[in-house]
Design an enzyme around this catalytic site. Structure first.
Site, PDB file in Angstrom:
ATOM      1  N   HIS A 254    -116.355  27.024  16.747  1.00  0.00           N
ATOM      2  CA  HIS A 254    -116.769  28.336  17.249  1.00  0.00           C
ATOM      3  C   HIS A 254    -117.659  29.052  16.245  1.00  0.00           C
ATOM      4  O   HIS A 254    -117.837  28.610  15.112  1.00  0.00           O
ATOM      5  CB  HIS A 254    -115.543  29.200  17.553  1.00  0.00           C
ATOM      6  CG  HIS A 254    -114.625  29.385  16.386  1.00  0.00           C
ATOM      7  ND1 HIS A 254    -114.906  30.248  15.355  1.00  0.00           N
ATOM      8  CD2 HIS A 254    -113.438  28.807  16.080  1.00  0.00           C
ATOM      9  CE1 HIS A 254    -113.923  30.198  14.463  1.00  0.00           C
ATOM     10  NE2 HIS A 254    -113.025  29.323  14.880  1.00  0.00           N
ATOM     11  N   CYS A 270    -110.418  25.388  11.438  1.00  0.00           N
ATOM     12  CA  CYS A 270    -111.490  25.327  12.428  1.00  0.00           C
ATOM     13  C   CYS A 270    -112.854  25.112  11.788  1.00  0.00           C
ATOM     14  O   CYS A 270    -113.030  25.234  10.584  1.00  0.00           O
ATOM     15  CB  CYS A 270    -111.509  26.594  13.265  1.00  0.00           C
ATOM     16  SG  CYS A 270    -110.206  26.656  14.511  1.00  0.00           S
TER      17      CYS A 270
END
EC number: 2.-.-.-
Length: 304
Positions: A254, A270
């Site tokens: 993301h 992440c």
């Protein structure tokens, strides 16, 4: 930064409503609950450059080879969901293999997953996870059996007998290098673009190995920069090391509201890239697209 559990039926949800933005900024970002399938890939304008060789052709099985029988699967086997997958499945035979995984498998009904061709049935794979059609990359084939990357697990595969599934082409691949903090998007084995990325902090490193795009979710907070998020099939290597509010979450790909942390190890596992880069990937990648995380490629891609 991790993806939390997802609501089914493709609905947009909010992740950990009790956790405020200050905690998101301090402990890394949480991701919304609803996965949605990606749009049809947009045309790619960039001129590709050679980087990753295609996988060699698999030898044709000889007529003398027999197909190991699939043992009947008990009705009470667990179903693989967004929660960590059941144990007992074998290790991925090529976790750092960066050759493209160009074909995916989509269950058309609930199918049993085995630990080996003709081995033990350990779980079921359903056509969807959290309401999103499941496509998993194919990593190996033997006579009558197909091995796929296992969802909700790291560096594990499952063997499926013939029947109950279809296949789909996967032209794209994402390779993430931890040392140079670089993400490269490949199409048909050729590099399209590279971006600098942020990765997991010490103790919560971005997991090495092959995984795949499980689905996407709209951003639940402004800290995501207003750009949709990819949930990956990977989970934290050490679930106990992440903050309590992130337990049971998946690794995600993301953007963030600022690019100041690119090139640093600041997330809860992440992969964080620019907003413009994330938008390009969202327009191009379909569920099932392979993602492989390595320390470093032998040579930088031409797009680096």
């Amino acid at each position: 930064m991790l993806f939390d559990r997802l609501f089914s039926r493709w609905a947009l949800g909010w992740l950990l409503a009790a956790v405020g933005v200050p905690v998101l900024l301090a402990a890394a970002l949480l991701v919304g609950r609803a996965l949605t399938a990606g749009p049809a890939p947009a045309p790619v304008a960039a001129a590709p450059t050679a980087a990753i060789p295609p996988a060699p052709d698999e030898p044709s099985p000889s007529p003398e080879e027999s197909v190991p029988a699939a043992a009947p699967a008990p009705d009470d086997l667990p179903v693989v969901t967004y929660d960590p997958a059941p144990g007992g499945f074998p290790a991925d035979p090529g976790p750092a293999d960066t050759r493209p995984l160009a074909e995916g498998l989509t269950p058309t009904r609930t199918v049993a997953a085995y630990d080996a061709p003709g081995g033990r049935p350990l779980a079921f794979l359903a056509p969807t996870i959290s309401g999103v059609e499941l496509t998993v990359p194919i990593v190996e084939r033997r006579v009558g059996w197909t091995a796929v990357l296992l969802p909700s697990a790291n560096r594990r595969i499952a063997w499926l007998p013939e029947g109950g599934w279809s296949t789909a082409a996967l032209p794209d691949q994402i390779v993430v290098e931890r040392r140079p903090h670089r993400l490269t998007w490949f199409r048909d084995g050729r590099a399209v673009r590279s971006w600098e990325v942020s990765l997991g902090m010490p103790g919560q490193s971005t997991p090495l190995g092959r995984t795949f795009v499980l689905g996407r979710t709209p951003p639940p907070q402004d800290v995501y920069g207003g750009v949709d998020i990819f949930a990956l099939g990977a989970i934290p290597d050490d679930p106990g090391a992440v903050p309590t509010g992130l337990r049971g979450a998946h690794i995600g790909l993301h953007s963030w509201y600022t690019d100041d942390t690119l090139g640093k190890n600041v997330t809860n596992g992440c992969i964080r890239l620019t907003r413009s880069g994330q938008r390009q990937l969202l327009a191009a990648l379909r569920p099932g697209t392979a993602v492989v995380v390595v320390d470093q490629l032998p040579a930088p891609p031409a797009t680096a």
